[in-house]
Design a protein around this motif. Structure first.
Motif, short mmCIF file in Angstrom:
data_model
loop_
_atom_site.label_atom_id
_atom_site.label_comp_id
_atom_site.label_asym_id
_atom_site.label_seq_id
_atom_site.Cartn_x
_atom_site.Cartn_y
_atom_site.Cartn_z
N VAL A 40 53.23 38.91 20.80
CA VAL A 40 53.70 38.05 21.88
C VAL A 40 52.48 37.56 22.66
CG1 VAL A 40 55.08 37.86 23.98
CG2 VAL A 40 55.87 39.31 22.11
N THR A 42 51.31 35.24 25.98
CA THR A 42 51.75 34.50 27.16
C THR A 42 50.56 33.76 27.74
OG1 THR A 42 51.27 36.17 28.86
CG2 THR A 42 53.40 36.33 27.74
N THR A 44 49.74 31.93 31.44
CA THR A 44 50.17 31.61 32.79
C THR A 44 49.13 30.73 33.45
OG1 THR A 44 51.11 33.84 32.90
CG2 THR A 44 51.04 32.59 34.95
N GLN A 46 47.83 29.02 36.85
CA GLN A 46 47.99 29.33 38.27
C GLN A 46 47.29 28.30 39.15
OE1 GLN A 46 48.90 33.73 38.72
NE2 GLN A 46 46.69 33.42 38.84
N ARG A 48 44.76 27.27 41.65
CA ARG A 48 43.50 27.78 42.19
C ARG A 48 43.30 27.26 43.61
NH1 ARG A 48 41.34 25.60 37.68
NH2 ARG A 48 39.99 24.33 38.98
N PHE A 117 49.17 32.92 18.91
CA PHE A 117 48.04 32.35 19.65
C PHE A 117 47.97 30.83 19.50
CE2 PHE A 117 45.63 36.52 19.82
CZ PHE A 117 45.40 36.49 21.19
N ILE C 31 44.74 39.90 38.53
CA ILE C 31 44.61 38.69 39.34
C ILE C 31 44.75 38.96 40.83
CG2 ILE C 31 45.54 37.28 37.45
CD1 ILE C 31 48.14 37.04 38.88
N ILE C 37 41.35 32.19 39.77
CA ILE C 37 41.86 32.31 38.40
C ILE C 37 42.89 31.22 38.14
CG2 ILE C 37 43.25 33.76 36.86
CD1 ILE C 37 41.83 36.19 38.09
N GLY C 38 42.62 30.36 37.17
CA GLY C 38 43.56 29.30 36.85
C GLY C 38 44.38 29.59 35.61
N ALA C 39 43.91 30.55 34.78
CA ALA C 39 44.55 30.79 33.49
C ALA C 39 44.53 32.27 33.15
CB ALA C 39 43.79 30.03 32.41
N VAL C 40 45.69 32.79 32.78
CA VAL C 40 45.79 34.17 32.31
C VAL C 40 46.48 34.16 30.96
CG1 VAL C 40 46.72 36.48 32.75
CG2 VAL C 40 45.97 35.05 34.67
N VAL C 41 45.83 34.75 29.96
CA VAL C 41 46.45 34.88 28.63
C VAL C 41 46.68 36.36 28.37
CG1 VAL C 41 46.05 34.66 26.14
CG2 VAL C 41 45.50 32.76 27.66
N THR C 42 47.88 36.70 27.89
CA THR C 42 48.13 38.08 27.47
C THR C 42 48.51 38.07 26.00
OG1 THR C 42 50.52 38.17 27.87
CG2 THR C 42 49.06 38.65 29.75
N PHE C 43 48.07 39.11 25.30
CA PHE C 43 48.53 39.35 23.94
C PHE C 43 49.13 40.74 23.92
CE2 PHE C 43 48.44 41.28 19.87
CZ PHE C 43 48.90 40.29 19.04
N HIS C 112 39.68 28.43 33.53
CA HIS C 112 40.23 27.42 32.63
C HIS C 112 40.79 28.04 31.36
CE1 HIS C 112 39.02 24.24 35.26
NE2 HIS C 112 37.84 24.82 35.38
N ARG C 113 41.75 27.34 30.76
CA ARG C 113 42.55 27.97 29.73
C ARG C 113 41.82 28.26 28.43
NH1 ARG C 113 43.55 22.72 29.56
NH2 ARG C 113 44.17 21.63 27.67
N GLN C 114 40.88 27.37 28.02
CA GLN C 114 40.25 27.57 26.71
C GLN C 114 39.52 28.92 26.62
OE1 GLN C 114 40.12 24.61 28.24
NE2 GLN C 114 40.75 23.02 26.78
N PHE C 117 42.11 31.79 26.28
CA PHE C 117 42.70 31.84 24.94
C PHE C 117 41.70 32.39 23.92
CE2 PHE C 117 46.15 28.64 25.94
CZ PHE C 117 47.21 29.41 25.46
N ALA C 120 40.85 36.18 24.29
CA ALA C 120 41.94 37.07 23.89
C ALA C 120 42.04 37.15 22.37
CB ALA C 120 43.27 36.61 24.49
N ALA C 121 41.90 35.99 21.70
CA ALA C 121 41.96 35.97 20.23
C ALA C 121 40.77 36.74 19.64
CB ALA C 121 41.96 34.53 19.71
#
Lengths: 170, 83, 170, 83
Positions: A40, A42, A44, A46, A48, A117, C31, C37-43, C112-114, C117, C120-121
Motif C-alpha cells: 500500500v 499513500t 499526502t 500538505q 506548506r 509506487f 510531520i 513538509i509538502g509531501a509525505v509518502v508511506t509504503f 516536494h513530491r518527487q 516518492f 521511499a522506493a
C-alpha cells in the motif's frame, strides 16, 4: 461528491470535500477484509507555510465541480489499465486551508510494490497538471494565484507514452 | 450555451458563469475567446493572452481548435495547480 | 531497538519490533509541528495469504539483530544524501505474522513530491535485498524459506549508480 | 571469533552461533566456508553451494574474497528476503 465503484476485486474511491481526511481510515477501508494486498502506497500533499520562499497564511483551492470528479475518475481508470492494482483512493480538498493541513490523498494497493509506487506517482503527476483545481495564496502583500510549474508538466509528460513504448525507448 | 470561468479568468471577467449565444460565425474555442475579448474591458483583460488559457467543453479538456457546435457547457480557466 | 536522530531539520526514526505499527501515529510523529513538509509518502508491506500462488497460514521473519539496524540506518543516510528529505521513518517487524499483518513501514517527508516518492522506493528496494531479514512461510506442505527474487535484485540495481550518472546515461 | 548462522544456514548447521578458531592458513571468507564444510555432515550440507551464501564481517556485508583477519564476528546466511 463521492464515487464508490466495486469492480471485480478492485475498489475505487474518489471524493472531493472541504473536510480534512484521515489517512488511516482511508487505508483501512482500502485493504479491509483482503489478504491479497502486499503493498500500500499513500501520498499526502500538505499546505506548506511558504510559496516560492515567501511566507503564506493560507491557501484557497477553487475547483470545477463535476469536471474534477470526472477527470480524477478517468485517471484512476487509466492507472488501473496500466498497473495490476487492487484498489485506488483519491481525496482532494477544496476551500480554505492553512499550513499543515492536508490537501490531497492518493492511496494505491497492489500485490507488489512497484505497481503501487508507480500508480501513486502517476496519479499525483496528473492531479497536478490535469485536474481542474486552482490554488490562491494569502501573503502579506495580498492574495495571488499560484502559477503552474513547468516541472509539473514535465513530470506528467513522463507518462504520455504507453509503458511498452517507454521501455523500448530506453 | 453556458460559459464558466474559473480562478483569475473568473476574477477578471467579474462573474463565474453566464448564458451566451455567440454568432454563427464562431466555430472554435479559439474564435469564441476572440469574440469574448471584444465584449468589454473586463473580457479584454481576461482574454488578453489566450494562449495561456485552457478550455473544457462539457467537462473534457479541449484545445483552441476544438469545434464548439453542440456544446452545452464551455469553461475557461488558467493552467491547473491542484494536487 | 530504536534509533532517533534529530539532525538539522531532518528526523530519522528506525525501529525493529515484534509489535504492530500504526501508520497514522508514525506519520503524525514525522510531520508534527512542521509546516515545511509538502509531501509525505508511506509504503506499507503486508503479509499476503499466498506465496507464489500457494496459500500460507503465516510468515515468520528472522533477522540479524545489530546488523539490521545498522544496515537500515546506512540506507536512510544514503537516501538523505540523494534527496532533499525532511524526515524518514523505517519500521520493520520480526517474529510470526499472519495474512493481513503489516510487515514493514517506510515513510518519507519532503518539501516536494518527487523526492518523497523516490526515497521511499529506494529504501524499499534496499530493504528487500540488503537488510538482513529472512522470511519463512507456513504452508499445508510444511514450512519453507522464501527464495530471494531476481526482480528484487534488479530493482535495487537501479540505484547502484549515483543519480547524476544515471541521468547522463539516459 | 564468533560465527553466526541465520535462516536455512542456521537450520542446516544445527546451531545459531559458536566460537571458532580456524587454523592460520584460513585467510578469506571463502576459505572459511570451505573449512567449515569439512567439519561434519551438517556443515557440509549447509555449505554445499557456497556461491549462494552471503557473509557479513562485524555486521557489514562482505564478498567471499574478504580477509577475515581481525574479525570479531562473522555471519553466514542465505540471500535476504526482508521488506
Amino acid at each position: 461528491m463521492s464515487v464508490l465503484v466495486k469492480r471485480l476485486m478492485m475498489t475505487t474511491t474518489i471524493r472531493l470535500q472541504r473536510e480534512p481526511f484521515d489517512v488511516n481510515a482511508e487505508v483501512a477501508a482500502l485493504i479491509s477484509d483482503r489478504t491479497d494486498i502486499g503493498a500500500v502506497v499513500t501520498f499526502t500533499g500538505q499546505c506548506r507555510a511558504d510559496e516560492n520562499g515567501e511566507p503564506i497564511a493560507a491557501l484557497t483551492l477553487e475547483h470545477y465541480p463535476g469536471m474534477a470528479e470526472t477527470e480524477i475518475a478517468r485517471h484512476a481508470d487509466e492507472a488501473q489499465a496500466r498497473w495490476p492494482l487492487l484498489g485506488v483512493t483519491v481525496i482532494h480538498r477544496y476551500g480554505r486551508l492553512v499550513p499543515g493541513d492536508g490537501i490531497v490523498l492518493v492511496a494505491t494497493a497492489s500485490s507488489h510494490r512497484q505497481a503501487a509506487f508507480a500508480a501513486a506517482a502517476f496519479l499525483m503527476d496528473y492531479l497536478k497538471t490535469r485536474a481542474p483545481f486552482w490554488k490562491q495564496v494569502e501573503k502579506a502583500s495580498g492574495t495571488a494565484w499560484v502559477d503552474a510549474k513547468a516541472a509539473d508538466d514535465a513530470a506528467a509528460d513522463r507518462w504520455a507514452a504507453p509503458p511498452r513504448q517507454r521501455e523500448a525507448a530506453k | 450555451m453556458k460559459v464558466l470561468y474559473f480562478a483569475w479568468v473568473r476574477e477578471r471577467v467579474g462573474k463565474a458563469e453566464e448564458q451566451l449565444d455567440p454568432p454563427p460565425g464562431i466555430a472554435t474555442v479559439g474564435e469564441l475567446m476572440a469574440w469574448l475579448a471584444q465584449r468589454g474591458e473586463q473580457y479584454a483583460y481576461a482574454f488578453e493572452n489566450p494562449k495561456v488559457i485552457r478550455a473544457a467543453i462539457d467537462r473534457s479538456h479541449v484545445r483552441a481548435d476544438a469545434k464548439i457546435a453542440g456544446a452545452a457547457e464551455i469553461a475557461f480557466f488558467p493552467p491547473m495547480t491542484g494536487g
